[in-house]
Design a protein around this motif. Structure first.
Motif, mmCIF file in Angstrom:
data_model
loop_
_atom_site.group_PDB
_atom_site.id
_atom_site.type_symbol
_atom_site.label_atom_id
_atom_site.label_comp_id
_atom_site.label_asym_id
_atom_site.label_seq_id
_atom_site.Cartn_x
_atom_site.Cartn_y
_atom_site.Cartn_z
ATOM 1 N N GLN A 109 0.826 -1.213 0.000
ATOM 2 C CA GLN A 109 0.000 0.000 0.000
ATOM 3 C C GLN A 109 0.855 1.256 0.000
ATOM 4 O O GLN A 109 0.463 2.283 -0.549
ATOM 5 C CB GLN A 109 -0.913 0.020 1.225
ATOM 6 N N LEU A 110 2.028 1.169 0.625
ATOM 7 C CA LEU A 110 2.940 2.322 0.620
ATOM 8 C C LEU A 110 3.476 2.589 -0.789
ATOM 9 O O LEU A 110 4.060 3.633 -1.041
ATOM 10 C CB LEU A 110 4.116 2.072 1.571
ATOM 11 N N GLY B 252 1.444 2.545 -3.299
ATOM 12 C CA GLY B 252 0.279 2.989 -4.063
ATOM 13 C C GLY B 252 -0.551 1.836 -4.602
ATOM 14 O O GLY B 252 -1.461 2.038 -5.397
ATOM 15 N N ILE B 253 -0.237 0.619 -4.168
ATOM 16 C CA ILE B 253 -1.012 -0.543 -4.616
ATOM 17 C C ILE B 253 -2.244 -0.694 -3.716
ATOM 18 O O ILE B 253 -2.140 -0.529 -2.501
ATOM 19 C CB ILE B 253 -0.141 -1.819 -4.536
ATOM 20 N N ARG B 254 -3.396 -0.978 -4.321
ATOM 21 C CA ARG B 254 -4.609 -1.224 -3.537
ATOM 22 C C ARG B 254 -4.856 -2.724 -3.508
ATOM 23 O O ARG B 254 -5.365 -3.295 -4.488
ATOM 24 C CB ARG B 254 -5.799 -0.496 -4.163
ATOM 25 N N THR C 74 1.441 8.260 6.856
ATOM 26 C CA THR C 74 1.316 7.545 5.582
ATOM 27 C C THR C 74 0.026 6.722 5.482
ATOM 28 O O THR C 74 -0.188 6.030 4.490
ATOM 29 C CB THR C 74 2.510 6.598 5.351
ATOM 30 N N ILE D 177 -1.042 4.202 7.425
ATOM 31 C CA ILE D 177 -0.981 2.785 7.802
ATOM 32 C C ILE D 177 -1.477 2.593 9.236
ATOM 33 O O ILE D 177 -2.091 1.581 9.545
ATOM 34 C CB ILE D 177 0.474 2.266 7.687
ATOM 35 N N ALA E 73 -3.785 4.653 2.523
ATOM 36 C CA ALA E 73 -2.349 4.795 2.265
ATOM 37 C C ALA E 73 -2.012 5.056 0.781
ATOM 38 O O ALA E 73 -1.194 5.931 0.491
ATOM 39 C CB ALA E 73 -1.606 3.563 2.784
ATOM 40 N N PRO E 74 -2.616 4.340 -0.173
ATOM 41 C CA PRO E 74 -2.238 4.598 -1.570
ATOM 42 C C PRO E 74 -2.524 6.041 -2.014
ATOM 43 O O PRO E 74 -1.775 6.613 -2.803
ATOM 44 C CB PRO E 74 -3.099 3.608 -2.360
#
Ligand code: ATP
Ligand code: MG
Lengths: 287, 237
Positions: free
Chosen positions: A179-180, A182-184, B51, B53, B73-74
């Motif tokens: 997710q960091l 940018g992936i969902r 971020t 999370i 987060a994305p």
């Protein structure tokens, strides 16, 4: 020569089992979800192909091509609306939900399609065969096996040579860090289940063309798929094909000795492999 | 110039456990800020809250005027904040190059950072690009983690404990990349337990203890004694 013939039959049958297993393995690999409805989803795919064929008059191969995007969309929806909600640290809820889904699919098919056995009418190709050296091989088994190889090549290409595949692997490794980037993860899972159902539909075509099917046969296909994945070693699609071949060959020889031994011989081979190699033939190093 | 990243009254929870108690923090464009504090002070939680999370339960985080607290987060990455997480967290199934490429997964359009520029910044990564990320030494993995975060072309780069477990010479090598990163226009927040390192790179330092910021200032204005007290909680009223 009859033994060589049996061996080849078994190997080809292994291609069908690998097709059963590839979608199951894909979903498990990416989201650690054991989809107990996978066999029933294959049967659902077979009915969809049959339905499209009946409605349009197309032969099952073309009907299957139309069924692929429908099943992709169904997989995407199923993941988004249902499975994503139950995925978490606890593995029990997804097991219960997919078990429930299995029962629901069987009953909906039973209600709408009756318990009668059906078969996909592929036409003359069904009985066609080719002489391959010392043996004669049916065209349908050859197509099945060839499709399994093409599916595995395509999935491996997707996994190791595309941005989507990279995202699949990253999400499977570590969904939080993904997710960091940018992936969902939920979107990734929806696409993965869509692809799994595309493969299930290809499996459904050959399942329905080869033998009769009815709403109740899903769980047994799931069992073969499980055995193929586990024999092959989790995480390797070529291993899954090898696993399918082990079961297929064992079943073919079992059946050659005595038709009643076909199914039993496959399960015995499964247990025998696990006794010798508890982690399967090609285990992934970092599991 | 008004602050570019503005955090006000930020609280965060792990279940019922409150880990941040109203943190205020500002960061100007291109600035480098250090956050120091002992184990369990809440530094990582702050990074994770920014971020998206960790669960933010109060306060606001404004990036260029837009409140991004509670975004997934994305979306926060897309807004321009990237993180080098504690423990590096490279993806074991990805090669070095794929780990870098995945940093650009959500990126739209071009920007300063490209694979080529990362390889110029850390030349050793070019040699190792086909190896699995996790086969590298700790320092090289840290370089991959920094490069991976930069590949999104962030306006803010958060670095959690870059120096953890690394030899001094390796730490120096990694911090040597900072001037280039700053020149690319990126503001940096470093979390460090190594106070000396933090004071060296930062133009502003915050000290955290038990989920609060207990001391802030420019490195040259803070006495060792004040930092020591804020860090260990001695005499802090
Ligand atoms: N996942 C979690 N669940 C519950 N509590 C947590 C979790 N992660 C951290 N905490 C608690 O939150 C507090 C702050 O932890 P945090 O990791 O933010 O500290 P830190 O300053 O980064 O410490 P370190 O220097 O050891 O990295 C600690 O009391 C810690 O025990
Ligand atoms: Mg920490």
């Amino acid at each position: 020569m009859i033994w060589l013939d049996t061996l080849v039959q078994g190997v080809m049958l292994g291609g069908l089992y690998a097709l059963f297993a590839a979608g199951l393995s894909l979903v498990f690999g990416i989201m650690r979800l054991v989809n107990l409805a996978h066999g029933d989803l294959i049967v659902l795919g077979a009915y969809l192909i049959l339905g499209i064929g009946t409605a349009t008059g197309l032969n099952p191969f073309l009907a299957a091509a139309l069924a692929l995007p429908v099943m992709f969309a169904f997989g995407w929806l199923l993941q988004t609306a249902l499975l994503n909600r139950v995925l978490g640290d606890d593995i029990l809820p997804p097991l219960l939900v997919t078990f429930g889904l299995s029962v629901v699919i069987q009953n909906v098919l039973l209600q709408s399609m009756t318990a009668d056995s059906r078969k996909l009418p592929v036409g003359p190709v069904e009985s066609a065969s080719l002489p391959l050296g010392p043996v004669t091989v049916g065209v349908m088994p050859l197509l099945t096996f060839g499709s399994a190889i093409v599916v595995i090549l395509a999935l491996n290409w997707l996994f190791y040579h595309t941005a989507l595949g990279r995202a699949f692997r990253a999400t499977s490794d570590d969904p939080v860090t993904a997710q960091l980037m940018g992936i969902r993860p939920r979107r990734i899972f929806a696409i993965a289940t869509g692809i799994a159902l595309v493969v299930a539909t290809i499996a459904a075509l050959y399942l329905g063309a080869r033998a009769n099917f009815d709403p109740s046969i899903g769980p047994a296909r799931l069992l073969y798929a499980f055995e193929a994945v586990i024999i092959g070693g989790l995480g390797s699609l070529w291993g899954t094909l090898a696993g399918g071949m082990v079961i297929g060959v064992a079943q073919a020889f079992g059946a050659a000795l005595n038709p009643e031994w076909q199914i039993l011989a496959g399960h015995i081979a499964f247990v025998a492999v696990l006794l010798v190699r508890p982690r399967g033939l090609f285990p992934r190093a970092n599991d | 110039m008004s602050a570019f990243l503005e955090i006000e009254g930020l609280t965060a929870h792990y279940g019922d456990f409150k880990a941040l108690f109203g943190v205020d923090l500002t960061l100007d464009q291109g600035q480098t800020l250090a956050i120091i504090g002992a184990n369990g002070a809440g530094k990582t939680t702050l990074m994770r809250a920014i971020t998206g999370i960790a669960r933010v339960t109060g306060g606001s985080i404004r990036l260029a005027g837009r409140d991004i607290a509670r975004l997934p987060a994305p979306d926060i990455l897309t807004a321009g904040i990237a993180m080098v997480p504690e423990g590096r967290r490279l993806f074991p199934s990805l090669t070095v190059e794929e780990n870098l490429q995945i940093g650009a997964h959500a990126r739209k359009g071009s920007g300063f950072w490209t694979l080529e520029r990362i390889y110029t910044l850390f030349p050793i990564l070019r040699e190792r690009r086909t190896q699995p990320g996790t086969a590298l030494s700790g320092g090289q993995q840290q370089m991959v983690a920094i490069g991976r975060a930069l590949m999104s072309n962030p306006t803010v780069l958060l670095c959690d404990e870059l120096s953890l477990g690394l030899a001094p010479v390796v730490i120096r090598e990694i911090y040597a990349a900072f001037p280039t990163i700053r020149q690319s226009g990126t503001a940096i927040v470093v979390v460090e337990q190594d106070i000396g390192q933090a004071l060296k790179v930062a133009d502003h330092v915050h000290c955290m203890m038990e989920g609060r910021i207990t001391l802030s200032g420019r490195p040259q204005d803070l006495s060792r004694a004040a930092i020591h007290d804020a860090y260990f909680g001695v005499n802090h009223a």
